[in-house]
Design an enzyme around this catalytic site. Structure first.
Site, mmCIF file in Angstrom:
data_model
loop_
_atom_site.group_PDB
_atom_site.id
_atom_site.type_symbol
_atom_site.label_atom_id
_atom_site.label_comp_id
_atom_site.label_asym_id
_atom_site.label_seq_id
_atom_site.Cartn_x
_atom_site.Cartn_y
_atom_site.Cartn_z
ATOM 1 N N LYS A 1 -4.590 3.492 -11.819
ATOM 2 C CA LYS A 1 -4.298 2.162 -12.313
ATOM 3 C C LYS A 1 -3.186 2.117 -13.278
ATOM 4 C CE LYS A 1 -8.840 0.181 -10.884
ATOM 5 N NZ LYS A 1 -8.698 -0.562 -9.701
ATOM 6 N N HIS B 1 -11.790 -10.304 -11.176
ATOM 7 C CA HIS B 1 -12.755 -9.462 -10.481
ATOM 8 C C HIS B 1 -13.279 -10.451 -9.266
ATOM 9 C CE1 HIS B 1 -16.916 -7.475 -10.270
ATOM 10 N NE2 HIS B 1 -16.214 -7.282 -9.532
ATOM 11 N N SER C 1 -13.931 -3.243 -11.022
ATOM 12 C CA SER C 1 -15.314 -3.840 -10.998
ATOM 13 C C SER C 1 -15.891 -3.135 -12.089
ATOM 14 C CB SER C 1 -16.152 -3.537 -9.598
ATOM 15 O OG SER C 1 -15.543 -2.361 -9.216
ATOM 16 N N GLU D 1 -10.568 2.907 -7.702
ATOM 17 C CA GLU D 1 -10.889 2.726 -9.086
ATOM 18 C C GLU D 1 -10.886 3.728 -9.703
ATOM 19 O OE1 GLU D 1 -12.375 -0.048 -10.130
ATOM 20 O OE2 GLU D 1 -13.962 0.124 -11.291
ATOM 21 N N ASP E 1 0.827 -1.292 -0.173
ATOM 22 C CA ASP E 1 -0.196 0.051 -0.016
ATOM 23 C C ASP E 1 0.911 1.416 -0.125
ATOM 24 O OD1 ASP E 1 -2.325 1.907 0.647
ATOM 25 O OD2 ASP E 1 -3.270 -0.068 0.898
ATOM 26 N N VAL F 1 -6.397 -0.977 -6.221
ATOM 27 C CA VAL F 1 -6.221 0.321 -5.705
ATOM 28 C C VAL F 1 -7.586 0.929 -6.122
ATOM 29 C CG1 VAL F 1 -3.827 0.276 -5.788
ATOM 30 C CG2 VAL F 1 -4.985 1.121 -7.674
HETATM 31 P P1 NAD Z 1 -10.234 0.520 -0.797
HETATM 32 O O1 NAD Z 1 -10.450 2.210 -0.906
HETATM 33 O O2 NAD Z 1 -11.012 0.010 0.351
HETATM 34 O O3 NAD Z 1 -8.604 0.282 -1.088
HETATM 35 C C1 NAD Z 1 -7.942 0.962 -1.885
HETATM 36 C C2 NAD Z 1 -6.570 0.779 -1.336
HETATM 37 O O4 NAD Z 1 -5.612 1.153 -2.396
HETATM 38 C C3 NAD Z 1 -6.326 1.878 -0.201
HETATM 39 O O5 NAD Z 1 -6.076 1.039 1.058
HETATM 40 C C4 NAD Z 1 -5.280 2.692 -0.762
HETATM 41 O O6 NAD Z 1 -4.410 3.210 0.349
HETATM 42 C C5 NAD Z 1 -4.629 1.813 -1.925
HETATM 43 N N1 NAD Z 1 -3.836 2.561 -2.752
HETATM 44 C C6 NAD Z 1 -4.110 3.657 -3.243
HETATM 45 N N2 NAD Z 1 -3.164 4.109 -4.398
HETATM 46 C C7 NAD Z 1 -2.371 3.009 -3.959
HETATM 47 C C8 NAD Z 1 -0.898 2.900 -4.816
HETATM 48 N N3 NAD Z 1 -0.409 3.724 -5.488
HETATM 49 N N4 NAD Z 1 -0.368 1.711 -4.474
HETATM 50 C C9 NAD Z 1 -0.535 0.767 -3.145
HETATM 51 N N5 NAD Z 1 -1.938 1.006 -2.658
HETATM 52 C C10 NAD Z 1 -2.575 1.973 -3.023
HETATM 53 O O7 NAD Z 1 -10.996 0.087 -2.108
HETATM 54 P P2 NAD Z 1 -11.565 -1.294 -2.318
HETATM 55 O O8 NAD Z 1 -13.022 -1.397 -2.032
HETATM 56 O O9 NAD Z 1 -10.768 -2.393 -1.960
HETATM 57 O O10 NAD Z 1 -11.350 -1.323 -4.089
HETATM 58 C C11 NAD Z 1 -10.348 -1.823 -4.695
HETATM 59 C C12 NAD Z 1 -10.499 -1.929 -6.178
HETATM 60 O O11 NAD Z 1 -11.322 -3.255 -6.044
HETATM 61 C C13 NAD Z 1 -11.363 -1.023 -6.938
HETATM 62 O O12 NAD Z 1 -10.822 -0.979 -8.417
HETATM 63 C C14 NAD Z 1 -12.828 -1.509 -7.005
HETATM 64 O O13 NAD Z 1 -13.543 -0.950 -8.000
HETATM 65 C C15 NAD Z 1 -12.587 -2.848 -6.933
HETATM 66 N N6 NAD Z 1 -13.471 -3.741 -6.313
HETATM 67 C C16 NAD Z 1 -14.248 -3.270 -5.437
HETATM 68 C C17 NAD Z 1 -15.316 -4.151 -4.839
HETATM 69 C C18 NAD Z 1 -16.042 -3.871 -3.321
HETATM 70 O O14 NAD Z 1 -17.148 -4.536 -3.133
HETATM 71 N N7 NAD Z 1 -15.444 -2.878 -2.730
HETATM 72 C C19 NAD Z 1 -15.682 -5.081 -5.206
HETATM 73 C C20 NAD Z 1 -15.116 -5.604 -6.462
HETATM 74 C C21 NAD Z 1 -13.947 -4.693 -7.088
#
Ligand code: NAD
Length: 715
Positions: A411, A454, A433, A406, A347, A404
């Site tokens: 990305k 995913h 997602s 969305e 992270d 990370v």
């Molecule tokens: P989140 O906000 O809980 O976590 C994202 C993490 O990424 C944070 O801890 C942040 O500090 C970290 N981060 C940001 N920039 C970074 C970098 N440069 N290097 C390393 N880490 C970094 O988000 P989430 O809910 O875990 O979602 C993450 C991804 O998964 C998104 O693309 C989202 O669309 C996808 N997703 C989410 C869900 C859901 O239900 N939440 C389901 C499927 C997919």
């Protein structure tokens, strides 16, 4: 020669070893013939001291023949019922032999397999994790029709038997022993048959050993029969409680309950007959067809690798990098480490990464506290996760999964920064997602190695992974992503790239239709009640709050920038409602100031009062069936469009994906299978009615029209 090997030893004990053609023993015609011959022979056998039932297969006995069950059609019930009578008659004759019959259970004995065991006087099983026992028929819309309901009730009593019958609970030999479902466990598989024979010899002269509990004089069902005061109370409540659970959509649990109660009320032979009628009734229901098609045949196809490219050697992932230790990343780290894979959890700071690892620690501690894992194993799993803020720790990963925020720029940036640390031919997976994989892959120097992986939230609980192939994703990359998903014990569906892929795009239509109903003036409580009435776990407005209106708004802003807003249809009505909710009233969802609902500290929720003022029109009366069909048909139509345009590569992927990923009602067998039993032409006609009244979004997709005219089911 029979497929049941028949061997008599010097002590007069006959060992019957079941070894049917094909990989497993199953209750099909071959079984019926072999069992009939065996029972005839045993009844005639001179000097018979006892019988041991054993299996030459890894699985002791697999259960009913699902091809046969799928073929049962309304109109041939009498024939089906007769077939069940034949099966039961043989088992009844077996248990009435004047000598003890022992089941030597060397592998899983589920459904029909366990029913054979129940017809034996003594059941002993190898104490191994491959040995599972139980009656899971209800999970396929059926009931145990080989005497399973009746014998379980007689053996355990109604109260104790019901969870096994109504939920299809499976148990290990040790658990089964504690429950009284079997009599003994043996530590080594080699000891099974010798121990079975020894038990027969030990019981020589003990007449009771050859008589089933329920055939003994004065037999009483444990816990009392259906008229005992304690059970009467349970039985008064049970149907209502069950209905609340099934919402009247699943006939199997209700039938199981009926048959179980009859088993606790009537004599054994009458109860067995009622049980046969129960299974005959269920076998021809659309729900059973749907559940068998999808949960058995579809799932086997998907897990068996139907969507994995052929001819590529299996790959074992050893080191995975997870970028982003947020909600998703921490879950991905956990499931990977649980599968023995080394994990680099990265992270933006050491602290953030460590917080992500702490999530695994919490889950593992729970397992240890429940006695499901040793402290030592927990430390071993935790030792596999390395939290870090350093890109260089990713060196040599054979897979990197980014989770990370969305955001396409972010990305792209991290892809460029870290892709180089991958091992040769390593795979880059994005857990986005919604964002198209092909566009995300533009930042990659190796787009052939770029793929969507995913996950669903919460990652440790949700069984599905949607694998998305970008335009340039290679077969080898797909095979590796597929193998990784199986390695972490999840079910992979494979889809082609498209905005929202299959799951998010299809799920979105359910939410959209809920909000449209709201904007048309329907009562918000009724909207969510209709969602639940079709079998969705949660109503559309309540789910929207969970998904977050705020996040949807942000995603839409991104899509607008990308020029793909409304690519799959006019979302303006929902957009307007969401904008009003978020911008004017700060209602971004459950965790963003409340949404359609108001949330109280104790976890309760009520409709946000202002919503009535904004949208509810008491004079508007939308027909309830229309509301239900609108909420169900939207995702069904979207799934068919995904199939038509090649986003879905197979029907099985669509069915499994909709059930396991986005909560499609189980009775449908998935959003595509639903059409098969609803009726192809009837579906097209109903689409036409809904389209005429509510809009073009309900127009039947071309693929449905084609199938309706050819009569070919979706398979
Ligand atoms: P989140 O906000 O809980 O976590 C994202 C993490 O990424 C944070 O801890 C942040 O500090 C970290 N981060 C940001 N920039 C970074 C970098 N440069 N290097 C390393 N880490 C970094 O988000 P989430 O809910 O875990 O979602 C993450 C991804 O998964 C998104 O693309 C989202 O669309 C996808 N997703 C989410 C869900 C859901 O239900 N939440 C389901 C499927 C997919």
């Amino acid at each position: 020669m029979s497929v049941f090997k028949y061997e008599k030893d010097a002590n007069g004990i006959v060992t019957v070893t079941m070894d049917q053609t094909g990989p497993v023993n199953a209750m099909n015609e071959e079984y019926r013939v072999a069992m009939a011959e065996t029972v005839d022979k045993l009844e005639q056998e001179e000097g018979l001291a006892g019988v041991v039932f054993a299996s030459a297969k890894k699985v002791f006995f697999a259960g009913g023949d699902l091809h046969e069950l799928l073929a049962a059609e309304p109109g041939n019930e009498a024939q089906f019922m007769d077939m069940l009578r034949q099966v039961k008659d043989k088992l009844r004759r077996l248990e009435k032999l004047p000598v003890p019959v022992v089941a030597a259970i060397n592998g899983a004995a589920l459904g029909g397999g366990f029913e054979i065991c129940l017809a034996c006087n003594y059941r002993l099983a190898w104490d191994d994790k491959s040995v599972q026992l139980g009656l899971p028929e209800v999970t396929l819309g059926l009931l145990p029709g080989g005497g399973g309901v009746v014998r379980m009730v007689n053996l355990l009593g109604l109260e104790k038997a019901l969870p096994y019958l109504l939920e299809g609970k499976k148990v290990t030999p040790v658990e089964a022993l504690a429950e009284g479902m079997i009599h003994e466990v043996v530590p080594s598989i080699e000891d099974l048959v010798p121990r079975a024979k020894a038990w027969i010899l030990e019981n020589k002269g003990n007449a009771e050993a050859a008589v089933q509990l329920w055939d003994r004089k004065g037999h009483r069902i444990p816990g009392g029969d259906a008229s005992s005061p304690k059970l009467a109370q349970l039985l008064m409540m049970a149907p209502a409680m069950l209905r609340q659970k099934t919402r009247g959509l699943l006939p199997a649990p209700e039938k199981v309950l009926d048959c179980a109660v009859e088993a606790a009320r009537l004599d054994l032979d009458t109860a067995l007959e009622i049980e046969s009628a129960g299974l005959t009734y269920l076998a021809v229901t659309p729900q059973a067809k749907n559940m068998i098609s999808t949960f058995f045949f579809g799932l086997n196809k998907v897990n068996g690798g139907a969507s994995r490219p052929q001819g590529i050697a299996p790959y074992t992932t050893k080191k995975v990098g997870v970028l982003g230790a947020g909600m998703m990343g921490q879950g991905i780290a956990y499931v990977s480490a649980m599968a023995g894979i080394e994990v680099i959890l990265k992270d933006i700071s050491e602290e953030a990464a460590a917080r992500g690892k702490a999530y695994s620690e919490k889950l593992l501690q729970k397992r240890v506290a429940r006695g499901r894992m040793s402290e030592e194993k927990m430390q071993q799993v935790l030792g596999l996760i390395k939290p870090t803020a350093q890109d260089s720790d990713l060196t040599g990963c054979d897979l990197i999964i980014e989770a990370v925020f969305e955001n396409i720029e972010l990305k792209h940036k991290i892809t460029k920064a870290t892709e180089g640390y991958l091992a040769d031919n390593g795979v880059w997976g994005s857990n986005t997602s919604t964002l198209p994989i092909t566009q995300l892959a533009e930042a990659s120097g190796k787009p052939g190695n770029f793929i969507g992986i995913h996950f669903f939230s919460p990652v440790d609980k949700m069984p599905l992974v949607e694998i998305i192939c970008g335009e340039q994703t290679s077969d080898e990359t797909l095979a590796r992503a597929f193998d990784y998903t199986r390695q972490i014990r999840k079910t992979p569906i494979v889809v082609n790239d498209s905005l929202g892929f299959f799951t998010s795009r299809t799920f979105g239509t359910y939410l959209d239709e809920g909000v449209r109903l709201l904007s048309e003036g329907a009562h918000p409580v009724q909207i969510d009640a209709m969602g639940k009435a079709i079998g969705m776990p949660v109503g559309p407005l309540a789910v929207y709050d969970e998904v977050s209106l705020e996040l949807t708004r942000k995603a839409q802003a991104t899509w607008k920038e990308m020029g793909v807003l409304d690519k799959w249809g006019d979302g303006s009505i929902t957009r307007e409602v969401i904008n009003t909710m978020v911008e004017q009233y700060g209602r971004g969802g459950r965790h963003h100031g409340g949404g359609f609902y108001e949330y109280s500290e104790d976890g309760g929720k009520t409709i946000w009062a202002k919503l009535y003022e904004l949208y509810y029109q008491p004079e508007v009366a939308i027909d309830e069936q229309d509301m239900k069909d609108r909420l169900l048909f939207r995702p069904v139509i979207e799934s068919l469009k995904c199939l038509q345009t090649g986003v879905l590569r197979s029907v099985a992927d669509g069915n499994i994906g909709s059930i396991m990923g986005i909560g499609a009602p189980v009775w449908t067998g998935g959003y595509i299978q639903f059409v098969n039993t609803y009726g192809l032409q009837r579906f097209v006609d109903r689409c036409g009615e809904l389209a005429a009244q509510y809009g073009e979004r309900f127009a039947a997709p071309q693929i449905a029209v084609e199938h309706a005219s050819s009569g070919e089911l979706f398979n």
